[in-house]
Design a protein around this motif. Structure first.
Motif, PDB file in Angstrom:
ATOM      1  N   ILE A   2       0.844  -1.189   0.000  1.00  0.00           N
ATOM      2  CA  ILE A   2       0.000   0.000   0.000  1.00  0.00           C
ATOM      3  C   ILE A   2       0.882   1.242   0.000  1.00  0.00           C
ATOM      4  CG2 ILE A   2      -1.759   1.276   1.271  1.00  0.00           C
ATOM      5  CD1 ILE A   2      -2.629  -1.437   2.450  1.00  0.00           C
ATOM      6  N   TYR A 298      -9.401  -8.403   2.376  1.00  0.00           N
ATOM      7  CA  TYR A 298     -10.557  -8.321   3.261  1.00  0.00           C
ATOM      8  C   TYR A 298     -11.611  -9.349   2.875  1.00  0.00           C
ATOM      9  CZ  TYR A 298     -14.333  -6.238   6.010  1.00  0.00           C
ATOM     10  OH  TYR A 298     -15.350  -6.026   6.894  1.00  0.00           O
ATOM     11  N   ALA A 319      -7.764  -2.598   3.845  1.00  0.00           N
ATOM     12  CA  ALA A 319      -8.648  -2.329   2.708  1.00  0.00           C
ATOM     13  C   ALA A 319      -8.986  -0.849   2.626  1.00  0.00           C
ATOM     14  CB  ALA A 319      -9.923  -3.162   2.820  1.00  0.00           C
ATOM     15  N   GLU A 320      -9.185  -0.202   3.781  1.00  0.00           N
ATOM     16  CA  GLU A 320      -9.443   1.239   3.789  1.00  0.00           C
ATOM     17  C   GLU A 320      -8.249   2.006   3.222  1.00  0.00           C
ATOM     18  OE1 GLU A 320     -12.341   1.454   7.747  1.00  0.00           O
ATOM     19  OE2 GLU A 320     -10.247   2.065   7.873  1.00  0.00           O
ATOM     20  N   ASP A 322      -5.945   0.872   1.243  1.00  0.00           N
ATOM     21  CA  ASP A 322      -5.755   0.522  -0.163  1.00  0.00           C
ATOM     22  C   ASP A 322      -6.724   1.265  -1.066  1.00  0.00           C
ATOM     23  OD1 ASP A 322      -4.311  -0.858  -2.084  1.00  0.00           O
ATOM     24  OD2 ASP A 322      -5.715  -2.532  -2.125  1.00  0.00           O
ATOM     25  N   SER A 323      -7.891   1.600  -0.529  1.00  0.00           N
ATOM     26  CA  SER A 323      -8.891   2.317  -1.327  1.00  0.00           C
ATOM     27  C   SER A 323      -8.758   3.821  -1.176  1.00  0.00           C
ATOM     28  CB  SER A 323     -10.302   1.876  -0.917  1.00  0.00           C
ATOM     29  OG  SER A 323     -10.560   2.235   0.419  1.00  0.00           O
ATOM     30  N   GLY A 324      -7.775   4.261  -0.350  1.00  0.00           N
ATOM     31  CA  GLY A 324      -7.535   5.679  -0.193  1.00  0.00           C
ATOM     32  C   GLY A 324      -8.372   6.352   0.872  1.00  0.00           C
ATOM     33  N   VAL A 325      -9.059   5.585   1.711  1.00  0.00           N
ATOM     34  CA  VAL A 325      -9.890   6.170   2.758  1.00  0.00           C
ATOM     35  C   VAL A 325      -9.011   6.422   3.971  1.00  0.00           C
ATOM     36  CG1 VAL A 325     -12.018   5.927   4.102  1.00  0.00           C
ATOM     37  CG2 VAL A 325     -11.826   4.827   1.877  1.00  0.00           C
TER      38      VAL A 325
END
Length: 341
Positions: A2, A298, A319-320, A322-325
């Motif tokens: 990441i 995830y 996962a957050e 990795d998604s940019g959150v």
């Protein structure tokens, strides 16, 4: 891996007077010490003809290419092209890509991203490991994605099976809890309550008594790749999970202690602790390297159970990221909802 994270990639002792070439994050990188002693990091490729800069040498804090003598400063800018003469200006385009590096606690981190923010904060470390601790260390190569090695250290279910004759002896197969406590969005502790199976139902996390945050045995994780086994106030095991590439990880293990202060005895105990830690790690490695899916996810198709809660929490935050959150609200410390498959 990441991006936009500080990753431990080396131990300080690995970067001395000569350039060091390693593969990290799937890239060939070169590290060296600038004139002020600070560690610098560039991609291990000369802009001119593409040879490895790590085969060169350090001259007054600058990295010299072994092929035609181009010299690079820590920012990656070429400061000298010998063939053009030492007074000739170097075009602005002659700047090699690299990563910000930070050295502390005997580790070297890189901020692995394309455009570091101007207010880039230094990487985090466990603030309960102070300068009064000494340590012994070892490095161990694993043929598996770094996320799988991390998850192994978050796994409280495997202990009586993988480590049946060492740290998991006693047949404590029933997993109560486990309890996860988030410090903030990128750091959490979890508490292990395994016991022998007497036929009773294991308690859920919400049914467990509140842990003593200062005294109870616990394990902790700091994103993206630092873990601590808090044995007691005077002894810890720390691990850095160094991503080499998508299928290889370098596990850096340390035993920290402050119960011995006499230098000779202290260093002897630190050294003697490492063979046992290596043995424990190899009990894990034998199994972890057989994962069919190299990187964790995830939603991966695996059928997880209640005892896998620390792994679920790790995957959820991963996962957050990795998604940019990056700015999501703090994770609920008691969260134990549906386990993703």
């Amino acid at each position: 891996m990441i991006p936009n994270q500080w990753y431990v990639v080396l131990e300080s002792q690995q970067v001395k007077s000569r350039p060091v070439g390693v593969t990290r994050m799937g890239e060939k990188l070169v590290f060296w010490r600038a004139e002020n002693g600070r560690v610098a990091c560039l991609r291990d490729t000369c802009l001119h003809r593409g040879v490895q800069l790590s085969k060169g040498k350090v001259i007054q804090g600058r990295l010299q290419c072994p092929f035609h003598g181009f010299e690079y400063d820590p920012s990656g800018r070429v400061t000298l092209i010998p063939a053009n003469g030492k007074i000739a200006p170097v075009p602005e385009a002659f700047k090699a890509p690299g990563y910000p590096a930070h050295e502390a606690h005997g580790f070297v981190w890189i901020w692995w991203g394309e455009q570091p923010p101007e207010d880039l904060a230094p990487p985090r470390f466990f603030d309960d490991i102070g300068a009064d601790f000494s340590y012994g260390s070892l490095q161990d190569a694993w043929s598996v994605h770094y996320s799988r090695v991390i998850e192994n250290q978050l796994d409280v279910v495997h202990l009586p099976f993988v480590h049946h004759n060492t740290i998991g002896s006693g047949g404590r197969t029933l997993v109560e809890g486990p309890v996860v406590r988030w410090v903030d969005k990128d750091m959490f502790f979890f508490y292990v309550y395994n016991r022998t199976d007497d036929g009773s139902r294991p308690r859920k996390p919400s049914e467990m008594p509140p842990p003593d945050l200062e005294r109870d045995f616990k394990l902790g994780f700091i994103f993206p790749n630092l873990w601590q086994n808090y044995i007691n106030q005077d002894a810890r095991v720390l691990a850095a999970f160094v991503p080499v590439d998508q299928a290889h990880t370098l596990l850096v293990l340390r035993f920290y202690q402050r119960f011995l202060r006499l230098p000779v005895l202290r260093e002897l105990v630190n050294w003697l602790a490492m063979p046992f830690n290596r043995y424990i790690a190899h009990q894990d490695r034998r199994v972890v390297e057989t994962h069919q899916v190299k990187a964790s996810a995830y939603k991966s198709g695996e059928k997880l159970i209640a005892g896998d809660l620390p792994i679920v929490e790790y995957r959820r935050r991963r996962a957050e990221l990795d998604s940019g959150v990056l700015g999501s609200s703090q994770v609920n410390a008691e969260r134990s909802g549906g386990v993703p498959t």
